[in-house]
Write an enzyme that holds these catalytic residues in place. Structure first.
Site, PDB file in Angstrom:
ATOM      1  CG  ASP A 260      87.024 -75.845 -26.074  1.00  0.00           C
ATOM      2  OD1 ASP A 260      86.410 -75.629 -27.128  1.00  0.00           O
ATOM      3  OD2 ASP A 260      87.244 -76.991 -25.631  1.00  0.00           O
ATOM      4  CD  GLU A 352      83.522 -74.006 -28.882  1.00  0.00           C
ATOM      5  OE1 GLU A 352      83.524 -74.803 -29.832  1.00  0.00           O
ATOM      6  OE2 GLU A 352      83.645 -74.351 -27.697  1.00  0.00           O
ATOM      7  CB  CYS A 405      97.179 -75.221 -36.349  1.00  0.00           C
ATOM      8  SG  CYS A 405      98.753 -75.016 -35.503  1.00  0.00           S
ATOM      9  CB  CYS A 408     100.856 -72.430 -38.553  1.00  0.00           C
ATOM     10  SG  CYS A 408      99.990 -73.979 -38.888  1.00  0.00           S
ATOM     11  CB  CYS A 424      99.903 -78.527 -36.378  1.00  0.00           C
ATOM     12  SG  CYS A 424      99.812 -77.544 -37.882  1.00  0.00           S
ATOM     13  CB  CYS A 427     103.618 -75.259 -37.654  1.00  0.00           C
ATOM     14  SG  CYS A 427     102.371 -75.404 -36.374  1.00  0.00           S
ATOM     15  CG  ASP A 434      89.259 -79.977 -24.706  1.00  0.00           C
ATOM     16  OD1 ASP A 434      88.708 -80.153 -25.802  1.00  0.00           O
ATOM     17  OD2 ASP A 434      89.160 -80.778 -23.755  1.00  0.00           O
TER      18      ASP A 434
HETATM   19 ZN   LIG Z   1     100.244 -75.484 -37.153  1.00  0.00          ZN
END
Ligand SMILES: [Zn+2]
Length: 505
Positions: A260, A352, A405, A408, A424, A427, A434
């Site tokens: 990243d 990316e 996330c 999850c 998140c 979860c 990053d």
């Molecule tokens: Zn999550």
């Protein structure tokens, strides 16, 4: 040390040709300790790359090189003027209603046609032509032929990317002196501290050319051309070399890493390792400012009054140029060390697809982003993974790597840039922002493997137009719908991707 091997970017016909013949292997175990990364005996990978060395020229040699660079400029400018004159003449004749058959004959824009026009006129235009190697004139004419081709391709839509302007005249003061030799005696001397070039003779190198010399001795390299140019107040010679590289495999062929890119850290790896951003430009900002002030206080050139710059102004300008060159060298060195390490270790690297050109248009970010060198980092990863037998997966530009996330797979609709940790709500995962993004990218490695028969874009430049349409859609994308086909965009080297995607599992 200013010795780097880079693929040659500007060679018609040789662009990105990486031939690899190894059959795909699955689930390779880690290489046992002590086993060589070089696989001799396999058919090698043929590439064209540059070997660049700093030169120590004597004043006489420097004058000779400058004379050759000036000859290149004269040939370029005279032929460009000729091309323009013929174009204008034909346009004028057409406006008078002259039939197409009776127009002044058009001047061809190919290199041979331009060379023919120059050779017919050189005795009048440059009676001194015999003092310089013909390669000098060829340098200027070749640059002009390519510039004209780029312009016409850009005009008729054959060339992607930003529009290319019509070639302009080269100025003696503002252009970088450079001359390229493609024929004649080009060699590295046995002492590896000198090179021999046509007309210029024996030039002393500032550093040893042993890496190139070893390849030449072993017969795995062939010099195609040599370019002498001045950058940052120092002369360099760059050999364009066709190299047969030994087939290699990365240290951990089955491992993948997500990278990243950012400004706070230059990169955060999915392994949790942050790569610090050295910010060379910020570090040298004070010195740069002082040098610029020094230059502005001295007597510079003035085109209106025809005033020539003072010697002291020229000296100050040299200092500014050297300071900038130093920053560029530091930046390049750091990037090479990082990309070499990554490409040598991991079988799959996921980055990316950043819109670097677009980000550079943002005034607040441009300096930092240009200093970080994202585009260069991606370019280096692309060819180094190819050289090392790994593969580079480039995530779709609209893949929400930061908003997803990594635990999850839930996607947030919004994530402000100031939020440095990812929390998140689904979860309860709490992770550095990053690092979360890097892990999401690493997870794409598997999806891209599944999608290897899927859509493939072949041109990094063309991507800009294609993705603009799908831009706003990405925000609404639900978890799991970022299809593998979109995730598996391929590296920007034409032709290599197909092979690389199928190579390592
Ligand atoms: Zn999550």
């Amino acid at each position: 040390m200013d010795y780097r091997a880079e693929p040659w970017r500007d060679l018609g016909g040789y662009r990105g040709r990486f031939v690899a013949l190894r059959p795909p292997r699955c689930g390779e175990p880690r290489r046992p300790h002590g086993q060589s990364r070089h696989r001799r005996g396999c058919s090698g990978v043929k590439t064209v790359q540059a070997y660049r060395f700093a030169l120590d020229l004597t004043p006489t040699q420097e004058r000779a090189v400058l004379a050759h660079a000036g000859a290149a400029r004269v040939a370029h400018n005279w032929t460009l003027a000729r091309v323009k004159a013929v174009m204008d003449q034909r346009a004028a004749e057409r406006s008078y209603g002259v039939a197409d058959a009776d127009l002044t004959p058009a001047l061809g824009w190919s290199l041979p046609a331009l060379r023919k026009a120059w050779n017919e006129a050189k005795s009048q235009v440059a009676p001194w032509w015999g003092e310089c190697s013909k390669e000098a004139f060829n340098t200027g004419l070749d640059a002009l032929a390519r510039a004209l081709k780029n312009w016409s391709d850009s005009r008729c839509g054959k060339r992607a990317g930003r529009p290319v302007g019509f070639p302009r005249f080269k100025s003696r003061r503002r252009s970088t002196p450079s001359v390229r030799f493609t024929t004649g005696t080009i060699r590295v001397e046995p002492d590896r501290k000198h090179v021999v070039l046509p007309r210029l003779g024996r030039l002393k190198l500032h550093e040893s050319a042993r890496k190139l010399a070893r390849r030449l001795d072993a017969g795995t390299a062939r010099i195609l051309s040599a370019t002498v140019r001045r950058d940052g107040g120092r002369w360099h010679v760059a050999f364009c070399v066709k190299v047969e590289r030994a087939e290699r495999s990365p240290g951990r062929p089955a491992a993948e890493v997500g990278v990243d890119l950012g400004i706070k850290h230059l990169a955060v790896l999915s392994t949790g390792e942050p790569v610090p951003n050295p910010r060379h430009l910020d570090t040298s900002a004070r010195r740069m400012r002082r040098l610029a002030q020094r230059m502005s206080r001295r007597i510079g050139p003035d085109r209106r009054t025809g005033r020539r710059p003072s010697k002291r102004w020229e000296a100050a300008r040299g200092q500014v140029a050297r300071a900038h060159a130093r920053v560029a060298n530091l930046r390049r060195d750091g990037l090479h060390k990082l990309t070499t390490r990554l490409a040598g270790e991991y079988g799959t690297i996921v980055v990316e697809d950043l819109n670097v050109a677009g980000m550079l248009r943002n005034r607040r970010l441009a300096r930092r982003i240009a200093d970080a060198g994202f585009a260069e980092l991606r370019r280096q990863l692309a060819y180094k993974t190819a050289w090392n037998g790994g593969r580079l997966v480039v995530a779709d530009r609209w893949y929400p790597s930061s908003k997803t996330c990594s635990g999850c797979g839930a996607v947030k609709a919004k994530l402000a840039l100031v939020e440095r940790t990812y929390n998140c709500p689904t979860c309860g995962l709490t992770l550095d922002r990053d690092l979360n993004a890097a892990r999401n990218l690493a997870a794409l490695a598997h999806k891209a493997t599944d999608a290897r028969s899927g859509r493939e874009s072949s041109n990094g430049r063309g991507a800009d137009r294609k993705t603009r349409l799908s831009g706003p859609v990405a925000v609404k994308r639900q978890p799991g719908t970022a299809s593998a086909g979109q995730a598996g965009t391929v590296p920007p080297q034409g032709g290599t991707s197909n092979h690389r995607l199928t190579k390592v599992h």
